[in-house]
Design a protein around this motif. Structure first.
Motif, PDB file in Angstrom:
ATOM      1  N   THR A  24       3.069  17.695  -2.913  1.00 40.60           N
ATOM      2  CA  THR A  24       2.927  16.725  -3.783  1.00 40.60           C
ATOM      3  C   THR A  24       2.477  17.223  -5.449  1.00 40.60           C
ATOM      4  O   THR A  24       1.879  18.345  -5.237  1.00 40.60           O
ATOM      5  CB  THR A  24       1.665  15.819  -3.357  1.00 40.60           C
ATOM      6  N   TYR A  25       2.960  16.469  -6.117  1.00 41.60           N
ATOM      7  CA  TYR A  25       2.899  16.983  -7.513  1.00 41.60           C
ATOM      8  C   TYR A  25       1.613  17.416  -7.926  1.00 41.60           C
ATOM      9  O   TYR A  25       1.251  18.574  -8.521  1.00 41.60           O
ATOM     10  CB  TYR A  25       3.253  15.820  -8.444  1.00 41.60           C
ATOM     11  N   ASP A  26       0.574  16.833  -7.347  1.00 41.95           N
ATOM     12  CA  ASP A  26      -0.772  17.150  -7.864  1.00 41.95           C
ATOM     13  C   ASP A  26      -1.281  18.399  -7.114  1.00 41.95           C
ATOM     14  O   ASP A  26      -2.412  18.977  -7.552  1.00 41.95           O
ATOM     15  CB  ASP A  26      -1.952  16.169  -7.283  1.00 41.95           C
ATOM     16  N   ASP A  27      -0.486  18.985  -6.247  1.00 41.94           N
ATOM     17  CA  ASP A  27      -1.002  20.200  -5.447  1.00 41.94           C
ATOM     18  C   ASP A  27      -0.718  21.441  -6.372  1.00 41.94           C
ATOM     19  O   ASP A  27      -1.092  22.416  -6.029  1.00 41.94           O
ATOM     20  CB  ASP A  27      -0.342  20.301  -4.195  1.00 41.94           C
ATOM     21  N   TYR A  28      -0.053  21.075  -7.470  1.00 43.13           N
ATOM     22  CA  TYR A  28       0.631  22.373  -8.133  1.00 43.13           C
ATOM     23  C   TYR A  28      -0.319  22.572  -9.438  1.00 43.13           C
ATOM     24  O   TYR A  28      -0.554  21.570 -10.049  1.00 43.13           O
ATOM     25  CB  TYR A  28       1.978  22.051  -8.659  1.00 43.13           C
ATOM     26  N   SER A  29      -0.651  23.915  -9.824  1.00 43.40           N
ATOM     27  CA  SER A  29      -1.213  24.067 -11.097  1.00 43.40           C
ATOM     28  C   SER A  29      -0.127  23.903 -12.114  1.00 43.40           C
ATOM     29  O   SER A  29       1.082  23.976 -11.809  1.00 43.40           O
ATOM     30  CB  SER A  29      -1.972  25.546 -11.131  1.00 43.40           C
TER      31      SER A  29
END
Length: 405
Positions: A24-29
């Motif tokens: 999911t997008y929010d998992d990436y720094s």
């Protein structure tokens, strides 16, 4: 009864599935996101976050249109392909000692509205409306709602038989997970699965409360258009014994003007406090809490005489709020107070220690995970758990299966 439906999904071509799917997008720094977008032209991150470098400079309307255009590009280039007929899927994730297996299907908005699909978390209206607008303008969703069903020998046997067939995908990911997908496309098997779910009185949302609420809002807004796909929302249905429930631990930036000694003295009104010095101590049972403060760990045992009869008041997250976070540290709004942050329990306690030692936070609290029985009881009583009470796995990969609206 629970009504589920097969659907005509869009999914990656078999030769590109490992390149397309992403966390999911929010998992990436920010650094990870930039690297993946630069390195991998097939990543679904290009779809869900087009024009990454300029994202802060464009309106939401333009961003949503960019998502749709990039999605259409992926389809035209046959990076994504259309399923020829409505199907169910069996999806398995093997991850660090855990194997999660469930069914990808459409869940009924009508069941959700009638309370047959039960929830235990509150939602923020602005987030619900934002995702509703996203769905309306892009016309697709690739993040299913994680829904649990009661243990069923018949469904387990059915899944086991399906897994003996050749999968349509089997691939590994950089975080050392293995993902396998099987398709259920024969009418007799589709009918069998639907009939067995119709015998289940209630389903329970484990993760995805905002997504299900947005799907309902979109249905109410656009149902006059006659689009039957709006009657359902994509779900990953999994036996309740097969989910992994972690706690969310809390870290707070200051002691609300209290000295360390005064704070510990006030804690002793409700807790038996045992110093653990440098031991990375985590709670071993319900009604136990860990604390890291001023270079030392402490075990906090909630006093037996204090326990309430209400299931909500007996939740460890609620106890911590009622006895410490609100009255002692002055935190009222667990969602929006900038003095508190949350660390998923799957991360090491040393992460909390490091964050406190670095000086940005003053104190950290470790909780014992909530169990499924507590979650179901809360949902059955139409109660709401405190924000950030649970971190639940499995997590679905974006771009693996797309539900078009």
């Amino acid at each position: 009864m629970a009504k589920i439906t097969p659907f005509k999904a869009v999914r990656p071509s078999a030769d590109k599935v490992a390149l397309v799917t992403c966390r999911t997008y929010d998992d990436y720094s920010s650094a990870e996101l930039a690297a993946w977008l630069s390195f991998n032209p097939y990543s679904f991150l290009h779809v869900i976050h087009p024009a990454y470098a300029h994202a802060q400079k464009i309106t939401l309307d333009k961003r949503f249109k960019g998502v749709l255009h990039k999605y259409q590009d992926f389809k035209e280039e046959e990076v994504l392909i259309n399923e020829e007929q409505p199907v169910f899927y069996i999806y398995e994730i093997q991850s660090k000692g855990h194997v999660f297996t469930g069914i990808i299907a459409g869940a009924s908005i009508d069941d959700y509205q009638k309370g047959h699909i039960k929830k235990h978390e509150d939602t923020l209206q602005y987030r619900v409306e934002l995702f509703k607008d996203y769905l309306h303008q892009t016309g697709f969703n690739t993040e299913p709602v994680l829904i649990t069903y009661p243990e069923s020998v018949a469904i387990n046997t059915f899944i086991g038989l399906q897994k003996k067939h050749d999968p349509i995908y089997s691939f590994a990911t950089p975080n050392k997970e293995k993902h396998t997908l099987w398709k259920i496309d024969t009418q007799s098997e589709i009918d069998w699965l639907q009939e067995h779910f119709e015998n289940i009185p209630n389903l329970y949302i484990a993760d995805g409360h905002h997504r299900s609420a947005s799907a309902e809002l979109l249905f109410e807004q656009d149902k006059h258009l006659g689009n039957k796909n709006l009657n359902y929302f994509m779900s990953f249905l999994i036996a309740e014994s097969n989910v992994k429930i972690y706690e969310f631990n809390r870290i707070i930036r200051d002691l609300n003007g209290l000295s360390k000694d005064d704070f510990i003295t006030k804690l002793s009104d409700n807790f038996i406090i045992k110093p653990k010095d440098q031991e990375l101590w985590k709670p071993q049972n319900k009604f136990e809490f860990g604390m890291y403060l001023d270079g030392s760990f402490y075990a906090l045992f909630y006093k037996q005489s204090q326990k309430a009869t209400s299931v909500l008041e007996n939740l460890d997250a609620q106890i911590l709020y009622d006895t410490v976070l609100h009255p002692l540290l002055g935190i009222e709004d667990l969602r929006n107070d900038e003095r508190i942050d949350y660390i998923p329990g799957k991360q090491s306690v040393s992460v909390i220690k490091d964050l406190v030692d670095e000086g940005e936070y003053e104190v950290g609290f470790m909780l014992y995970p909530t169990n499924m029985s507590e979650i179901k009881t809360i949902a059955d009583k139409n109660l709401i758990m405190p924000p950030k009470s649970t971190y639940i796995e499995p997590k679905f990969r974006s771009g693996l299966v797309v539900y078009e609206l």
